[in-house]
Design an enzyme around this catalytic site. Structure first.
Site, short mmCIF file in Angstrom:
data_model
loop_
_atom_site.label_atom_id
_atom_site.label_comp_id
_atom_site.label_asym_id
_atom_site.label_seq_id
_atom_site.Cartn_x
_atom_site.Cartn_y
_atom_site.Cartn_z
N TYR A 178 0.85 -1.20 0.00
CA TYR A 178 0.00 0.00 0.00
C TYR A 178 0.88 1.25 0.00
O TYR A 178 0.69 2.18 -0.79
CB TYR A 178 -0.91 -0.02 1.23
CG TYR A 178 -1.55 1.32 1.57
CD1 TYR A 178 -2.58 1.84 0.80
CD2 TYR A 178 -1.11 2.06 2.67
CE1 TYR A 178 -3.16 3.06 1.11
CE2 TYR A 178 -1.69 3.27 3.00
CZ TYR A 178 -2.71 3.78 2.21
OH TYR A 178 -3.28 5.00 2.52
P1 NAD Z 1 -12.16 5.43 2.01
O1 NAD Z 1 -12.04 4.06 1.46
O2 NAD Z 1 -13.22 5.68 3.02
O3 NAD Z 1 -12.35 6.48 0.84
C1 NAD Z 1 -11.76 6.29 -0.45
C2 NAD Z 1 -12.87 6.43 -1.50
O4 NAD Z 1 -12.28 6.33 -2.80
C3 NAD Z 1 -13.90 5.30 -1.39
O5 NAD Z 1 -15.21 5.81 -1.18
C4 NAD Z 1 -13.78 4.55 -2.72
O6 NAD Z 1 -15.04 4.05 -3.18
C5 NAD Z 1 -13.18 5.62 -3.64
N1 NAD Z 1 -12.44 5.06 -4.76
C6 NAD Z 1 -11.48 4.08 -4.73
N2 NAD Z 1 -11.04 3.82 -5.96
C7 NAD Z 1 -11.73 4.64 -6.81
C8 NAD Z 1 -11.73 4.82 -8.24
N3 NAD Z 1 -10.94 4.08 -9.02
N4 NAD Z 1 -12.57 5.73 -8.76
C9 NAD Z 1 -13.39 6.47 -7.97
N5 NAD Z 1 -13.44 6.34 -6.62
C10 NAD Z 1 -12.60 5.43 -6.05
O7 NAD Z 1 -10.73 5.81 2.60
P2 NAD Z 1 -10.25 7.02 3.52
O8 NAD Z 1 -9.80 6.46 4.78
O9 NAD Z 1 -11.25 8.11 3.47
O10 NAD Z 1 -8.94 7.48 2.72
C11 NAD Z 1 -9.02 8.49 1.72
C12 NAD Z 1 -7.63 8.71 1.14
O11 NAD Z 1 -6.74 9.12 2.16
C13 NAD Z 1 -7.02 7.48 0.48
O12 NAD Z 1 -6.35 7.88 -0.70
C14 NAD Z 1 -6.02 6.98 1.52
O13 NAD Z 1 -4.96 6.29 0.92
C15 NAD Z 1 -5.59 8.27 2.16
N6 NAD Z 1 -5.13 8.13 3.55
C16 NAD Z 1 -6.01 7.73 4.51
C17 NAD Z 1 -5.57 7.64 5.83
C18 NAD Z 1 -6.48 7.21 6.94
O14 NAD Z 1 -5.99 7.07 8.08
N7 NAD Z 1 -7.78 7.01 6.71
C19 NAD Z 1 -4.25 7.95 6.14
C20 NAD Z 1 -3.37 8.32 5.12
C21 NAD Z 1 -3.84 8.44 3.82
C1 UGA Z 2 -4.04 3.91 8.65
C2 UGA Z 2 -4.95 3.76 7.40
O1 UGA Z 2 -5.69 2.55 7.48
C3 UGA Z 2 -4.18 3.79 6.13
O2 UGA Z 2 -5.09 3.85 5.04
C4 UGA Z 2 -3.30 4.99 6.15
O3 UGA Z 2 -2.63 5.20 5.00
C5 UGA Z 2 -2.37 4.95 7.35
O4 UGA Z 2 -3.18 4.99 8.51
C6 UGA Z 2 -1.45 6.13 7.38
O5 UGA Z 2 -1.32 6.79 8.38
O6 UGA Z 2 -0.82 6.37 6.36
P1 UGA Z 2 -3.00 2.23 10.36
O7 UGA Z 2 -2.02 3.11 11.07
O8 UGA Z 2 -2.70 0.78 10.25
O9 UGA Z 2 -3.29 2.74 8.87
O10 UGA Z 2 -4.40 2.52 11.07
P2 UGA Z 2 -5.41 1.61 11.88
O11 UGA Z 2 -6.07 0.62 10.99
O12 UGA Z 2 -6.32 2.52 12.62
O13 UGA Z 2 -4.48 0.81 12.90
C7 UGA Z 2 -3.78 1.45 13.97
C8 UGA Z 2 -3.04 0.38 14.76
O14 UGA Z 2 -3.99 -0.48 15.38
C9 UGA Z 2 -2.15 -0.49 13.90
O15 UGA Z 2 -0.94 -0.75 14.56
C10 UGA Z 2 -2.95 -1.79 13.75
O16 UGA Z 2 -2.16 -2.96 13.64
C11 UGA Z 2 -3.71 -1.83 15.07
N1 UGA Z 2 -4.98 -2.58 14.92
C12 UGA Z 2 -5.87 -2.26 13.95
C13 UGA Z 2 -5.25 -3.59 15.80
O17 UGA Z 2 -4.44 -3.92 16.70
N2 UGA Z 2 -6.44 -4.26 15.68
C14 UGA Z 2 -7.36 -3.97 14.72
O18 UGA Z 2 -8.43 -4.62 14.67
C15 UGA Z 2 -7.06 -2.91 13.84
#
Ligand code: NAD
Ligand code: UGA
Length: 316
Positions: A149
């Site tokens: 990823y």
């Molecule tokens: P999310 O899955 O809730 O939102 C992503 C959306 O993108 C989804 O609704 C999905 O249907 C849409 N999507 C995926 N592929 C697509 C395509 N080909 N065309 C049109 N739509 C598409 O995820 P999120 O947690 O809201 O994350 C949003 C963005 O932020 C992502 O790019 C993710 O990599 C990035 N990000 C998230 C986190 C986090 O902690 N949530 C951290 C770092 C980066």
């Molecule tokens: C998150 C998002 O899922 C990614 O899309 C994003 O890109 C990433 O943050 C980021 O910062 O870039 P992550 O840190 O793994 O990734 O977030 P969580 O899924 O909330 O997990 C946080 C921690 O909890 C991780 O260490 C994970 O292993 C742990 N975890 C998660 C558990 O122990 N149990 C669970 O059921 C889920």
């Protein structure tokens, strides 16, 4: 402001869209409603964006003609992507390549072909650092992702830098650090933990639970993203965006126990492939250039996510 928000039905994209229309912008949201998690949840997210200034295009970024959409926009917020560190191994990888690399390239290409040249804001990730060389981690630290990823998010960021350098596009990449709050995805830790706490079901903790994250509240993320539309920064810029705290998963579980008043049913599992031991961001650059600061601490943010999970469970 006329904005195009990709991924508008998702956790961050829907929260951003709601904020932009509240600030007076006109927003076109595009999303393919991918089945990574419930499409009903995504439709609920869209339903919360209750404004005449929001319109939705149900489409895949890899399939439609993007130029007409981009041509109308002053700014493109490219939030769509295939998220999730742990699911990016094995056969699932092709979806990561398609959603995070190919879609980003198509959108950049379309943007570079329009006369209006809208600003391009890209949702990057702390996962590009992997187990970083130093903490707090500065934007110039060598990226070395620990998950497939993270590799695809870094590739998307590099494409932004490349189109900035070769086509003069005004791209800004924001490296989000583990985002939480209302609408957090169902595969992410806090939604899982809070749901399990309220329903009395089992919580799986990967590894020791001593892994540390610089958790970031979603409103602080969308504040930074919306500021990116107007700040005057060099094309191809990259910024960390984080909550500024360092908390272990075990600390989070303690707070959840206090907030819910429930004893948690925790089972320790093996550590998850791709999971890093620690994230912690240096945020001097974004504080200086965006006049931005995170406003929500972990306890307050968890309380508001808890209320949201309660509401979701009550409606189920
Ligand atoms: P999310 O899955 O809730 O939102 C992503 C959306 O993108 C989804 O609704 C999905 O249907 C849409 N999507 C995926 N592929 C697509 C395509 N080909 N065309 C049109 N739509 C598409 O995820 P999120 O947690 O809201 O994350 C949003 C963005 O932020 C992502 O790019 C993710 O990599 C990035 N990000 C998230 C986190 C986090 O902690 N949530 C951290 C770092 C980066
Ligand atoms: C998150 C998002 O899922 C990614 O899309 C994003 O890109 C990433 O943050 C980021 O910062 O870039 P992550 O840190 O793994 O990734 O977030 P969580 O899924 O909330 O997990 C946080 C921690 O909890 C991780 O260490 C994970 O292993 C742990 N975890 C998660 C558990 O122990 N149990 C669970 O059921 C889920």
């Amino acid at each position: 402001m006329q904005a195009l928000v990709t991924g508008a039905a998702g956790f961050i994209g829907s929260t951003l869209s709601e904020r932009l229309v509240a600030e007076g912008a006109t927003v076109v949201g595009v999303d393919n409603l991918s089945d990574y998690y419930s499409t009903a949840t995504k439709r609920d997210n869209l339903a919360q964006i209750d404004s005449d200034r929001f319109s939705f295009v149900h489409a895949d970024l890899n399939e439609i003609d993007l130029e007409p959409l981009v041509a109308e926009a002053d700014v493109v917020f490219h939030i769509a992507g295939q998220p999730g560190v742990r699911g990016s191994w094995g056969e699932g990888f092709s979806e990561y390549v398609s959603a995070n690399i190919s879609a980003t390239q198509r959108l950049l290409e379309a943007t570079s072909r329009t006369d209006s040249r809208p600003k391009f804001v890209y949702a990057s990730s702390s996962s590009i650092y992997g187990d970083a060389e130093a903490y707090p981690t500065h934007e110039l630290t060598l990226p070395r992702p620990r998950s497939p990823y993270g590799v695809t998010k870094l590739a998307g960021e590099q494409l932004c830098r490349l189109y900035a350098a070769t086509s003069g596009l005004s791209t800004v990449s924001l490296r989000f650090f583990t985002v939480y709050g209302p609408r957090q995805r169902p595969d992410m830790a806090f939604t899982r933990f809070l749901t399990a706490a309220l329903t009395g079901t089992q919580i799986d903790v990967y590894g020791t639970g001593e892994q540390v994250r610089d958790f970031t509240y979603v409103d602080d993320i969308v504040d930074a993203v919306s500021r990116a539309a107007t700040v005057d920064v060099a094309p191809g810029s990259v910024y960390n965006v984080s909550g500024g705290g360092s908390h272990s998963v075990n600390e989070v579980l303690d707070i959840i126990e206090e907030l819910t008043g429930r004893e948690l049913n925790v089972r320790r599992q093996g550590s998850a492939a791709g999971d890093v031991a620690r994230t912690s961001a240096e945020t001097t650059a974004i504080r200086r250039d965006f006049s931005w600061t995170p406003r929500t601490d972990l306890r307050a943010g968890l309380q508001s996510q808890l209320e949201w999970v309660r509401g979701v469970l009550a409606r189920a």
